[in-house]
Design a protein around this motif. Structure first.
Motif, PDB file in Angstrom:
ATOM      1  N   ILE A  98       0.844  -1.203   0.000  1.00 14.42           N
ATOM      2  CA  ILE A  98       0.000   0.000   0.000  1.00 14.42           C
ATOM      3  C   ILE A  98       0.874   1.246   0.000  1.00 14.42           C
ATOM      4  CG2 ILE A  98      -1.617   1.363   1.413  1.00 14.42           C
ATOM      5  CD1 ILE A  98      -2.784  -1.364   2.359  1.00 14.42           C
ATOM      6  N   LEU A  99       1.873   1.260   0.855  1.00  7.93           N
ATOM      7  CA  LEU A  99       2.761   2.411   0.987  1.00  7.93           C
ATOM      8  C   LEU A  99       3.556   2.637  -0.301  1.00  7.93           C
ATOM      9  CD1 LEU A  99       3.735   4.591   2.952  1.00  7.93           C
ATOM     10  CD2 LEU A  99       5.422   2.970   3.820  1.00  7.93           C
ATOM     11  N   GLY A 100       4.100   1.530  -0.846  1.00  9.89           N
ATOM     12  CA  GLY A 100       4.905   1.637  -2.065  1.00  9.89           C
ATOM     13  C   GLY A 100       4.106   2.135  -3.253  1.00  9.89           C
ATOM     14  N   PHE A 101       2.923   1.545  -3.496  1.00  7.11           N
ATOM     15  CA  PHE A 101       2.105   1.954  -4.646  1.00  7.11           C
ATOM     16  C   PHE A 101       1.557   3.368  -4.472  1.00  7.11           C
ATOM     17  CE2 PHE A 101       1.755  -2.708  -5.471  1.00  7.11           C
ATOM     18  CZ  PHE A 101       2.270  -2.696  -6.770  1.00  7.11           C
ATOM     19  N   ALA A 102       1.237   3.758  -3.230  1.00  8.39           N
ATOM     20  CA  ALA A 102       0.754   5.119  -2.979  1.00  8.39           C
ATOM     21  C   ALA A 102       1.842   6.137  -3.322  1.00  8.39           C
ATOM     22  CB  ALA A 102       0.333   5.259  -1.525  1.00  8.39           C
ATOM     23  N   GLU A 103       3.094   5.833  -2.957  1.00 13.49           N
ATOM     24  CA  GLU A 103       4.206   6.750  -3.271  1.00 13.49           C
ATOM     25  C   GLU A 103       4.464   6.819  -4.772  1.00 13.49           C
ATOM     26  OE1 GLU A 103       7.203   5.156  -0.721  1.00 13.49           O
ATOM     27  OE2 GLU A 103       6.737   6.549   0.923  1.00 13.49           O
ATOM     28  N   LEU A 104       4.300   5.660  -5.490  1.00 15.03           N
ATOM     29  CA  LEU A 104       4.452   5.655  -6.948  1.00 15.03           C
ATOM     30  C   LEU A 104       3.380   6.509  -7.614  1.00 15.03           C
ATOM     31  CD1 LEU A 104       5.336   1.916  -7.718  1.00 15.03           C
ATOM     32  CD2 LEU A 104       6.785   3.905  -8.161  1.00 15.03           C
ATOM     33  N   LEU A 105       2.128   6.328  -7.134  1.00 19.18           N
ATOM     34  CA  LEU A 105       1.029   7.122  -7.693  1.00 19.18           C
ATOM     35  C   LEU A 105       1.236   8.607  -7.456  1.00 19.18           C
ATOM     36  CD1 LEU A 105      -2.179   5.067  -6.792  1.00 19.18           C
ATOM     37  CD2 LEU A 105      -1.513   5.832  -9.065  1.00 19.18           C
ATOM     38  N   LYS A 106       1.755   8.946  -6.278  1.00 16.22           N
ATOM     39  CA  LYS A 106       1.976  10.351  -5.953  1.00 16.22           C
ATOM     40  C   LYS A 106       2.986  10.978  -6.908  1.00 16.22           C
ATOM     41  CE  LYS A 106       3.491  13.420  -2.254  1.00 16.22           C
ATOM     42  NZ  LYS A 106       4.113  13.524  -0.926  1.00 16.22           N
ATOM     43  N   SER A 107       4.049  10.222  -7.234  1.00 16.44           N
ATOM     44  CA  SER A 107       5.063  10.758  -8.160  1.00 16.44           C
ATOM     45  C   SER A 107       4.505  10.881  -9.578  1.00 16.44           C
ATOM     46  CB  SER A 107       6.309   9.868  -8.157  1.00 16.44           C
ATOM     47  OG  SER A 107       5.982   8.569  -8.620  1.00 16.44           O
ATOM     48  N   ASP A 108       3.553   9.986  -9.947  1.00 15.15           N
ATOM     49  CA  ASP A 108       2.950  10.042 -11.288  1.00 15.15           C
ATOM     50  C   ASP A 108       1.903  11.151 -11.403  1.00 15.15           C
ATOM     51  OD1 ASP A 108       4.500   7.941 -12.093  1.00 15.15           O
ATOM     52  OD2 ASP A 108       2.951   6.413 -11.772  1.00 15.15           O
ATOM     53  N   LEU A 109       1.286  11.519 -10.273  1.00 12.63           N
ATOM     54  CA  LEU A 109       0.174  12.478 -10.315  1.00 12.63           C
ATOM     55  C   LEU A 109       0.491  13.751  -9.544  1.00 12.63           C
ATOM     56  CD1 LEU A 109      -2.618   9.837  -9.627  1.00 12.63           C
ATOM     57  CD2 LEU A 109      -2.144  10.908 -11.834  1.00 12.63           C
ATOM     58  N   GLU A 110       1.727  14.194  -9.614  1.00 10.71           N
ATOM     59  CA  GLU A 110       2.145  15.385  -8.868  1.00 10.71           C
ATOM     60  C   GLU A 110       1.369  16.641  -9.287  1.00 10.71           C
ATOM     61  OE1 GLU A 110       6.310  15.741  -9.313  1.00 10.71           O
ATOM     62  OE2 GLU A 110       6.763  14.403  -7.638  1.00 10.71           O
TER      63      GLU A 110
END
Length: 364
Positions: free
Chosen positions: A168-180
């Motif tokens: 959950i933590l890893g994918f949330a951080e990936l999504l955050k970098s993609d949707l800045e």
């Protein structure tokens, strides 16, 4: 049979009757009814004396004092010590209150009777002490068993949740970098990340409780660790208007421990003590050493702990704080760390007010 012999025989019968009555009372005695038992002893003993109406009996075991009537100072008396495990723990006193009676009016057999009854009372009190010890040991064993089972359960839960939480933590951080570029989505993702991090910390505490966290034990001086923790919490003490008193006479208290986990023990206990302290209250930190152990005591002047609190205090998720102020894991973490160091922690109440936590850790 002469009158003198008949009178002597009557006295012996009274004494034997008294000993029989007391033996019968002891046989059916219960731990909770000790006051009634001592009262029965006193009145049975009174009847066995040559002048029962002019004799007053006092039976005292240190905690309870039973009198058939108030003893008058300066009157003739005989007494016998009640011994419990070879220590004097009380007295039985027989006093004559008749106007014309003197010390010579006691029969020598009456002193022997008093000694016999004192021996029986001592045996009864020894039996009660043993019952208390057995009951206490049983409660401690049951408590330790419950904590051991809880430790295994929480360890399993923590390990099972660790992997999905990391995902959950890893994918949330990936999504955050993609949707800045999308501030609203980024804000929501930040909430997911923050809650995932919080949950990860809870899992760490659960692992601490179950003694599954890796350790790096080394020789540590407890004194600087205590002083450092107090310095770091100085602002918290001032903010909550709570004072502290340090009672450490030695500059070096060495033991083998994980420095980080040792600091966590001190911090958690101090924060807990500050929270429950009243305004202008004092948190007392005491540390000293014995031959093989180092002892740390942290006490407060709060409302103290109820019997129910004392039974559950180290269980995970049990807390006496409001829900928004605590997760109920702080003391269970401390328990887990102490247990992993082969030490012990005991919660109790101060004689006057407040709670006290006593941590005992081996030096090696």
């Amino acid at each position: 049979m002469s009158k003198e012999t008949e009178e002597a025989l009557k006295e012996r019968i009274k004494e034997l009757t008294c000993l029989y009555e007391i033996s019968s009372i002891i046989e059916g005695a219960e731990l909770e009814s000790i006051e009634n038992v001592l009262k029965a002893f006193a009145f049975s003993l009174k009847k066995a004396f040559l002048y029962p109406d002019a004799t007053d009996i006092l039976v005292g075991n240190g905690e309870l004092v039973i009198c058939t009537n108030a003893l008058t100072e300066g009157r003739p008396k005989i007494e016998s010590n009640i011994r419990v495990f070879n220590e004097a723990k009380g007295k039985i006193i027989a006093s004559l209150n008749g106007a014309n009676l003197t010390q010579d009016d006691f029969l020598k057999e009456e002193q022997q009777l008093l000694d016999n009854v004192a021996l029986k009372v001592g045996n009864l009190l020894e039996r009660i002490e043993i019952q208390k010890s057995e009951a206490s040991l049983k409660r401690q064993m049951e408590h330790a068993d419950r904590l051991s089972i809880l430790g295994e359960i929480t360890s399993g839960i923590a390990h099972e949740l660790n992997t999905p939480l990391a995902n959950i933590l890893g994918f949330a951080e990936l999504l955050k970098s993609d949707l800045e570029g999308d501030k609203k989505v980024a804000s929501d993702l930040n909430k997911i990340i923050d809650n995932a991090i919080f949950s990860r910390e809870v899992l760490k505490k659960l692992l601490f409780f179950s003694c599954k966290m890796p350790q790096e034990k080394k020789q540590v001086n407890l004194v600087p660790n205590i002083k450092s923790a107090i310095n770091l919490l100085d602002a918290t003490f001032r903010k909550e208007n709570v004072k502290y008193a340090i009672k450490i006479s030695e500059e070096e208290l060495w033991l083998k421990a994980d420095p980080i986990q040792l600091t966590q023990i001190i911090f958690n206990l101090l924060i807990n003590a500050i929270y429950f302290s009243p305004k202008e209250g004092v948190v007392t930190i005491e540390a000293f050493q014995k031959k093989t152990n180092v002892i740390l005591k942290i006490s407060d002047e709060g409302k103290g702990l109820t019997p129910d609190d004392l039974e559950k205090i180290f269980q995970p998720f049990f807390t006496t704080k409001p829900m928004e102020d605590g997760s109920g894991l702080g003391l269970s973490v401390v328990h887990g760390i102490v247990a992993s160091h082969k030490g012990s922690i005991v919660a109790g109440n101060n004689r006057d007010k407040g709670a006290v936590f006593t941590v005992t850790l081996p030096k090696m």
